[in-house]
Write a protein that holds these residues in place. Structure first.
Motif, PDB file in Angstrom:
ATOM      1  N   UNK A 195       0.863  -1.199   0.000  1.00 36.17           N
ATOM      2  CA  UNK A 195       0.000   0.000   0.000  1.00 36.17           C
ATOM      3  C   UNK A 195       0.890   1.236   0.000  1.00 36.17           C
ATOM      4  N   UNK A 196       0.897   1.987  -1.102  1.00 38.37           N
ATOM      5  CA  UNK A 196       1.750   3.185  -1.159  1.00 38.37           C
ATOM      6  C   UNK A 196       1.369   4.174  -0.046  1.00 38.37           C
ATOM      7  N   UNK A 197       2.350   4.747   0.590  1.00 37.37           N
ATOM      8  CA  UNK A 197       2.117   5.754   1.642  1.00 37.37           C
ATOM      9  C   UNK A 197       1.463   5.179   2.881  1.00 37.37           C
ATOM     10  N   UNK A 198       1.675   3.902   3.129  1.00 35.83           N
ATOM     11  CA  UNK A 198       1.007   3.226   4.259  1.00 35.83           C
ATOM     12  C   UNK A 198       1.394   3.832   5.606  1.00 35.83           C
ATOM     13  N   UNK A 199       0.384   4.067   6.411  1.00 42.32           N
ATOM     14  CA  UNK A 199       0.622   4.534   7.784  1.00 42.32           C
ATOM     15  C   UNK A 199      -0.034   3.543   8.733  1.00 42.32           C
ATOM     16  N   UNK A 200       0.717   2.898   9.604  1.00 47.03           N
ATOM     17  CA  UNK A 200       0.076   1.954  10.526  1.00 47.03           C
ATOM     18  C   UNK A 200      -0.854   2.689  11.483  1.00 47.03           C
ATOM     19  N   UNK A 201      -1.870   1.996  11.967  1.00 46.43           N
ATOM     20  CA  UNK A 201      -2.817   2.605  12.909  1.00 46.43           C
ATOM     21  C   UNK A 201      -2.805   1.800  14.202  1.00 46.43           C
ATOM     22  N   UNK A 202      -2.555   2.495  15.278  1.00 46.29           N
ATOM     23  CA  UNK A 202      -2.432   1.820  16.563  1.00 46.29           C
ATOM     24  C   UNK A 202      -3.691   1.025  16.909  1.00 46.29           C
ATOM     25  N   UNK A 203      -4.851   1.639  16.639  1.00 46.97           N
ATOM     26  CA  UNK A 203      -6.115   0.960  16.938  1.00 46.97           C
ATOM     27  C   UNK A 203      -6.239  -0.348  16.176  1.00 46.97           C
ATOM     28  N   UNK A 204      -5.794  -0.346  14.937  1.00 52.52           N
ATOM     29  CA  UNK A 204      -5.885  -1.565  14.128  1.00 52.52           C
ATOM     30  C   UNK A 204      -4.970  -2.664  14.682  1.00 52.52           C
ATOM     31  N   UNK A 205      -3.768  -2.257  15.113  1.00 56.99           N
ATOM     32  CA  UNK A 205      -2.830  -3.235  15.687  1.00 56.99           C
ATOM     33  C   UNK A 205      -3.420  -3.847  16.954  1.00 56.99           C
ATOM     34  N   UNK A 206      -4.059  -2.987  17.769  1.00 57.34           N
ATOM     35  CA  UNK A 206      -4.674  -3.505  19.009  1.00 57.34           C
ATOM     36  C   UNK A 206      -5.821  -4.457  18.682  1.00 57.34           C
ATOM     37  N   UNK A 207      -6.549  -4.123  17.648  1.00 55.34           N
ATOM     38  CA  UNK A 207      -7.674  -4.986  17.268  1.00 55.34           C
ATOM     39  C   UNK A 207      -7.173  -6.344  16.766  1.00 55.34           C
ATOM     40  N   UNK A 208      -6.136  -6.327  15.947  1.00 54.38           N
ATOM     41  CA  UNK A 208      -5.573  -7.584  15.434  1.00 54.38           C
ATOM     42  C   UNK A 208      -5.176  -8.488  16.613  1.00 54.38           C
ATOM     43  N   UNK A 209      -4.497  -7.881  17.594  1.00 50.76           N
ATOM     44  CA  UNK A 209      -4.036  -8.673  18.748  1.00 50.76           C
ATOM     45  C   UNK A 209      -5.227  -9.201  19.556  1.00 50.76           C
ATOM     46  N   UNK A 210      -6.270  -8.370  19.701  1.00 50.31           N
ATOM     47  CA  UNK A 210      -7.432  -8.788  20.504  1.00 50.31           C
ATOM     48  C   UNK A 210      -8.197  -9.924  19.817  1.00 50.31           C
ATOM     49  N   UNK A 211      -8.363  -9.834  18.499  1.00 50.10           N
ATOM     50  CA  UNK A 211      -9.087 -10.900  17.771  1.00 50.10           C
ATOM     51  C   UNK A 211      -8.263 -12.191  17.818  1.00 50.10           C
ATOM     52  N   UNK A 212      -6.953 -12.058  17.636  1.00 43.97           N
ATOM     53  CA  UNK A 212      -6.084 -13.254  17.698  1.00 43.97           C
ATOM     54  C   UNK A 212      -6.206 -13.913  19.070  1.00 43.97           C
ATOM     55  N   UNK A 213      -6.230 -13.084  20.090  1.00 43.57           N
ATOM     56  CA  UNK A 213      -6.343 -13.609  21.456  1.00 43.57           C
ATOM     57  C   UNK A 213      -7.680 -14.338  21.663  1.00 43.57           C
ATOM     58  N   UNK A 214      -8.750 -13.778  21.095  1.00 50.96           N
ATOM     59  CA  UNK A 214     -10.059 -14.432  21.276  1.00 50.96           C
ATOM     60  C   UNK A 214     -10.087 -15.786  20.565  1.00 50.96           C
ATOM     61  N   UNK A 215      -9.429 -15.898  19.424  1.00 50.03           N
ATOM     62  CA  UNK A 215      -9.373 -17.191  18.723  1.00 50.03           C
ATOM     63  C   UNK A 215      -8.501 -18.190  19.514  1.00 50.03           C
ATOM     64  N   UNK A 216      -7.350 -17.694  19.963  1.00 54.72           N
ATOM     65  CA  UNK A 216      -6.418 -18.594  20.672  1.00 54.72           C
ATOM     66  C   UNK A 216      -7.029 -19.135  21.967  1.00 54.72           C
ATOM     67  N   UNK A 217      -7.780 -18.270  22.648  1.00 53.52           N
ATOM     68  CA  UNK A 217      -8.282 -18.669  23.974  1.00 53.52           C
ATOM     69  C   UNK A 217      -9.755 -19.031  23.998  1.00 53.52           C
ATOM     70  N   UNK A 218     -10.408 -18.935  22.855  1.00 58.42           N
ATOM     71  CA  UNK A 218     -11.801 -19.366  22.770  1.00 58.42           C
ATOM     72  C   UNK A 218     -12.752 -18.522  23.573  1.00 58.42           C
ATOM     73  N   UNK A 219     -12.636 -17.207  23.472  1.00 56.33           N
ATOM     74  CA  UNK A 219     -13.642 -16.366  24.118  1.00 56.33           C
ATOM     75  C   UNK A 219     -14.264 -15.428  23.085  1.00 56.33           C
ATOM     76  N   UNK A 220     -15.373 -14.815  23.481  1.00 48.93           N
ATOM     77  CA  UNK A 220     -16.046 -13.863  22.596  1.00 48.93           C
ATOM     78  C   UNK A 220     -15.460 -12.467  22.826  1.00 48.93           C
ATOM     79  N   UNK A 221     -15.706 -11.597  21.847  1.00 49.00           N
ATOM     80  CA  UNK A 221     -15.040 -10.292  21.917  1.00 49.00           C
ATOM     81  C   UNK A 221     -15.913  -9.192  21.317  1.00 49.00           C
ATOM     82  N   UNK A 222     -16.019  -8.088  22.055  1.00 47.56           N
ATOM     83  CA  UNK A 222     -16.656  -6.883  21.521  1.00 47.56           C
ATOM     84  C   UNK A 222     -15.555  -5.918  21.118  1.00 47.56           C
TER      85      UNK A 222
END
Ligand code: SF4
Length: 944
Positions: A195-222
């Motif tokens: 993606x040209x000119x890509x800027x990472x977004x902190x919120x997106x990184x936190x979301x990726x980690x939270x969704x991964x955690x919910x899959x790894x540990x088998x819990x639901x997530x809002x």
């Protein structure tokens, strides 16, 4: 010999008035020659005889316009003009004639690739539609294909299923690494590389980690992911990683088609690109829709075998295009056909698969079935993009048979989940539903009659020598056809009686059982999830009409003078007619099935259609009992006035006044918890607006998440990357009058219009005004249309016949435009950049007064000792308000103002809850001049 393009020459007409490029083209027929003629204004392929002069050709009405040929062979194309057709095929030749000719060649080559069966049907249908030249062309190509022996099987049987092993248990799954996943989306990660000119977004990184955690540990997530977080990538990264690593499907469910398209066409391809050629290509994703969206080969087969000669001329043209599409489609998705030019949506819908009619494995097309094909594709996919209704329907089937087994589920646009579930589990008995049902059985046209029964009757009668079986079936068909009139009239009487029982100035009256009149509840279409919302009671074929009706805010006995007796009598007659019709259809289907071994085996498909119609008739009878009795706990029931356009052509009586019986569940949370959340290891709910007052309590309560054990549910707040304080000026207008009631509303509309005129002039258009009522929107539009035009500003107003996307496109690309919208515009408009620099919220978006579902939900809260205003009305409005506010800032470079034109935000105590939900401070302006000068100051001083 087929259609072969040989050369191009230049000619001039005999009077020298016009110059054309002419391409002589020999065709299969001995006597005919096709010649393409092109000039700067248009182009035709002309089929004529070899001795014709060019003047004959030009005047010949047997010509084929290139765009017509193109539409025939590419019916799913939405292109309307030749230039659009050329552009969608990357044809950019300088000369219009050359572009036309290249398009003609393309269309011709596509025609050559169609299978023989399709070409033959197209030739016949086009001849019937008086498209002589196109018919000749199709026949010529069919001859060539026939002689070549290349018959082309369009619907090849499916290869043996590449079935997955059983779903892995969580303990057998390999966890995904949140650190590696966030690195993937971080500054120097793989996403940045594509993606040209890509800027990472902190919120997106936190979301990726939270969704991964919910899959790894088998819990639901809002997850509340603020605007600009990139929430779809925020869940797609862990979804793709989990599904690929563990070879297990993950379902992503959305509320809108737009989001599905974005996921399938943009986000998942982007992810594949970032993953690189090998891993990206191995990531399998599929879009799965409800079964009625897919071509049913049995229905198409019936049309091809028996029904299509009954079509009228216009339908014949559509039929030819549909055949061309059916011969090319590899997924049978009817949306791609109805999106093309000139194909009627009712005609398209008649080809969709129907659960009631589908005999499954017993269907002779089962091995080639499109529904089966897409389901098997989904069974092997990593990411299945679906919609909320499909997830609910799947949860209703024991064990889930629509979606492949899965343990991880993402609900995107989760703030709409309660509404989507309510809609899905609602019941309606109306003239319109009855009309659609009866039209499938018998449809009267001006000069002919079509439908399942007349078609069957015709073919049984024409099949030669009636035997006793056939005679009985034909007799039953005649009786059933006569009974249709009885059903129609009985239905008409009931819907009219219901309409008459409504309060004179009311569109909706709720009804309920008194208890003593408690009636049975049956539903042939009941399923587990529905049953969990309300358990079905004992069957009773006689309708009982609810004893109480709500008038002027309170329930009271519904007397005979007010229509109770008339409705009861009409309901009994309608119910009897439906049952009689259902039993006749059953009898016909059984008659056909009983003789299946013998000479009527050919009618297997019609038997499925007839018994499908019988099921639908019985389902309507069950719905009638259910809604009229109004006795099921956990439901709200009402009678609703139906406007004429929906019932037009149904019956003269009903055109005047008709009403529908409706029912909706009050609470969907408990059923969702039992049948969805409890069955999955991880359900992720995401949206830009889930919280009210910085807490998830409201949405948790409405969706039944408060029933989940606390250790099974987490929440994540992925904050927006936008700096609302510097990007946005938010102002209240407490100087405006209260917009709520009667005469005050007129004053409010007048003053609001005056403010908007000044504001939009200052902003030079570039504004969106969001309304909660169509009436107020139209009043303001009427006042402002001329003054805005005088100021050089174009006003676009949401209206019937133009979609939200179309009007938004006009707004986005037009200079100095103002857009007025209500309802779906609060969350559907996405305009990045200067074109949208101002949002006016005309009124705080409280739910409409008089909505029976809202009213009943409020009552339920109040009856439980709560405060419906505080616990339901305000939080619902806050979530909608946040959606509306979110229309303004769509990128880090966007800048603009929001005016909240409802003074109650500043004057009422509940206003605080709206203010607290904003991502930036709100200014209370003193008066119109103050608001306008602050606006002027903000737009002229970018540094502020
Ligand atoms: S199996 Fe069902 S959906 Fe498929 S072609 Fe047959 S009837 Fe239609």
């Amino acid at each position: 010999m087929g259609l072969i393009i040989t050369r191009a020459v230049q000619v001039t007409t005999s009077d020298g008035s016009a110059a054309f490029e002419v391409y002589p083209v020999p065709v299969a027929s001995d006597e005919k020659t096709a010649i393409a003629v092109a000039d700067n204004a248009g182009s035709d392929i002309i089929v004529t005889n070899e001795t014709a002069t060019i003047d004959d050709i030009i005047g010949n009405n047997a010509s084929i316009a290139v765009d017509e040929l193109y539409r025939l062979v590419f019916p799913a194309s939405g292109a309307e003009t030749v230039d659009q057709m050329a552009a969608e095929n990357n044809i950019y030749a300088d000369s219009p004639a050359a572009r036309m000719w290249q398009l003609a060649q393309l269309a011709e080559s596509k025609l050559n690739s169609l299978p023989l069966w399709a070409l033959e049907f197209m030739a016949v249908a086009l001849k019937e539609a008086d498209e002589v030249a196109l018919a000749t062309l199709c026949r010529a190509v069919a001859q060539k294909v026939s002689q070549s022996g290349n018959w082309n099987d369009t619907f090849p049987q499916l290869a043996p299923k590449n079935e997955r092993a059983a779903l892995p248990e969580l303990s057998d799954c390999t966890p995904i690494d949140p650190t590696r996943l966030t690195a993937f989306a971080d500054r120097n990660g793989r996403l940045a590389s594509v993606i040209p000119g890509y800027e990472p977004r902190q919120g997106q990184l936190e979301m990726i980690a939270a969704v991964a955690d919910s899959f790894n540990n088998g819990h639901h997530l809002l997850v509340e992911a603020g605007t600009g977080v990139g929430k779809s990538i925020g869940y797609l990264v862990p979804v793709a990683a989990w599904a690929s690593l563990n070879d297990t499907p993950v379902v992503v469910s959305t509320n809108t088609r737009n989001l599905q398209t974005q996921l399938i066409e943009n986000d998942i391809p982007l992810l594949r690109q970032a993953l690189g050629p090998e891993r990206g290509d191995n990531l399998r994703a599929v879009l799965l829709k409800g079964r009625s969206n897919y071509l049913c080969l049995r229905r198409l087969g019936l049309l091809l075998d028996h029904g299509y000669m009954d079509l009228d001329r216009a339908e014949m043209r559509q039929f030819a295009r549909t055949v061309a599409w059916a011969a090319q489609t590899d997924d049978g998705d009817l949306d791609s056909l109805s999106g093309g030019c000139g194909i009627d949506s009712t005609f398209v819908a008649s080809l969709g698969s129907s659960g009631e009619e589908c005999p499954g494995r017993a269907c002779r097309y089962f091995r080639r079935c499109m529904v089966r094909r897409i389901r098997e594709k989904a069974a092997c996919a990593h990411i299945i993009v679906a919609n909320h209704a499909l997830v609910f329907a799947d949860a209703g089937e024991s064990g889930g048979v629509i979606l492949p087994p899965h343990r991880q589920l993402i609900f995107d646009e989760a703030h709409n989940l309660e509404d989507a579930a309510t809609r899905h589990f609602s019941t309606e008995v109306s003239a319109n539903k009855l009309r659609i049902l009866l039209r499938r059985l018998v449809a009267e046209h001006r000069k002919r009659t079509t439908g399942i029964l007349p078609n069957l009757q015709k073919h049984l009668s024409g099949s030669g020598g009636e035997n006793p079986h056939q005679s009985q079936i034909l007799k039953d068909i005649r009786t059933a056809r006569n009974t249709i009139t009885r059903v129609r009239e009985a239905g008409s009487d009931l819907f009219e009686a219901l309409a008459e029982s409504l309060d004179i100035d009311t569109d909706v009256n709720r009804i309920r059982s008194t208890g003593s009149d408690a009636a049975p509840v049956t539903a042939d279409n009941s399923n587990d999830l529905l049953d969990a919302i309300t358990p079905p009671a004992k069957a009773n074929p006689r309708p009982v009409v609810a004893g109480e009706i709500r008038r002027r805010g309170m329930f009271r006995e519904w007397t005979s003078q007010e229509g109770h007796l008339k409705v009861t009598e009409a309901a009994v007659a309608f119910n009897d007619a439906l049952h009689y019709m259902g039993s006749l259809l059953d009898q016909i289907a059984e008659g056909l099935q009983a003789t299946m071994e013998g000479e009527l085996a050919l009618y297997n498909d019609q038997a499925a259609e007839v018994s499908g119609a019988a099921k639908m008739i019985r389902a309507m009878a069950a719905d009638l009992l259910f809604t009229l009795a109004a006795s099921a706990p956990g439901y709200v029931f009402w009678i609703e006035l139906v406007r004429n356009s929906e019932t037009a052509t149904y019956s003269r009586k009903v055109q005047n006044r008709s009403a529908a019986l409706m029912a909706a569940p009050l609470n969907v949370g408990a059923a969702l918890e039992e049948h969805v959340y409890r069955q999955k290891e991880s359900v992720v709910f995401c949206s830009a607006t889930l919280r009210v007052g910085n807490r998830f309590n409201f949405i948790s309560n409405r969706l039944g998440l408060d029933l989940i054990a606390p250790d099974r549910l987490r929440a994540c707040l992925a904050t927006s990357p936008f700096n609302y304080t510097s990007q946005c000026l938010t102002m209240a207008a407490p100087f405006l009058p209260d917009p709520r009631s009667g005469a005050e509303t007129a004053v409010y509309v007048e003053q609001l219009s005056g403010l908007m005129l000044d504001l939009f002039s200052t902003m030079r258009g570039r504004s969106l005004a969001l309304f909660t009522s169509y009436q107020m929107m139209r009043q303001c539009a009427n006042i402002l249309e001329q003054p805005l035009a005088d100021a050089g500003i174009r006003l676009l107003v949401q209206a019937k016949g133009i979609s939200r996307d179309q009007i938004t496109r006009l707004f986005r690309h037009g200079a100095a435009s103002v857009l007025f919208g209500a309802q779906s515009f609060w969350e559907g408009v996405d305009v990045v950049g200067e074109a949208l620099s101002c949002v006016v919220i005309a009124r705080l978006p409280f739910m409409a007064i008089g909505d029976p579902i809202v009213e009943a939900r409020c009552e339920a809260i109040d009856n439980n000792g709560g405060s419906s205003f505080r616990e339901f009305s305000v939080p619902t409005a806050v979530i909608r308000f946040r959606q509306g506010f979110g229309r303004l800032i769509r990128s880090t470079s966007d800048r603009g103002i929001v005016v909240i034109a409802d003074p109650r935000i500043a004057t009422k105590s509940y206003g605080r809850r709206f203010i607290e939900s904003l991502p930036c401070a709100m200014l209370r302006t003193q008066n119109r001049d103050d608001l306008l000068s602050r606006t002027q100051n903000f737009i002229t001083n970018p540094e502020l």
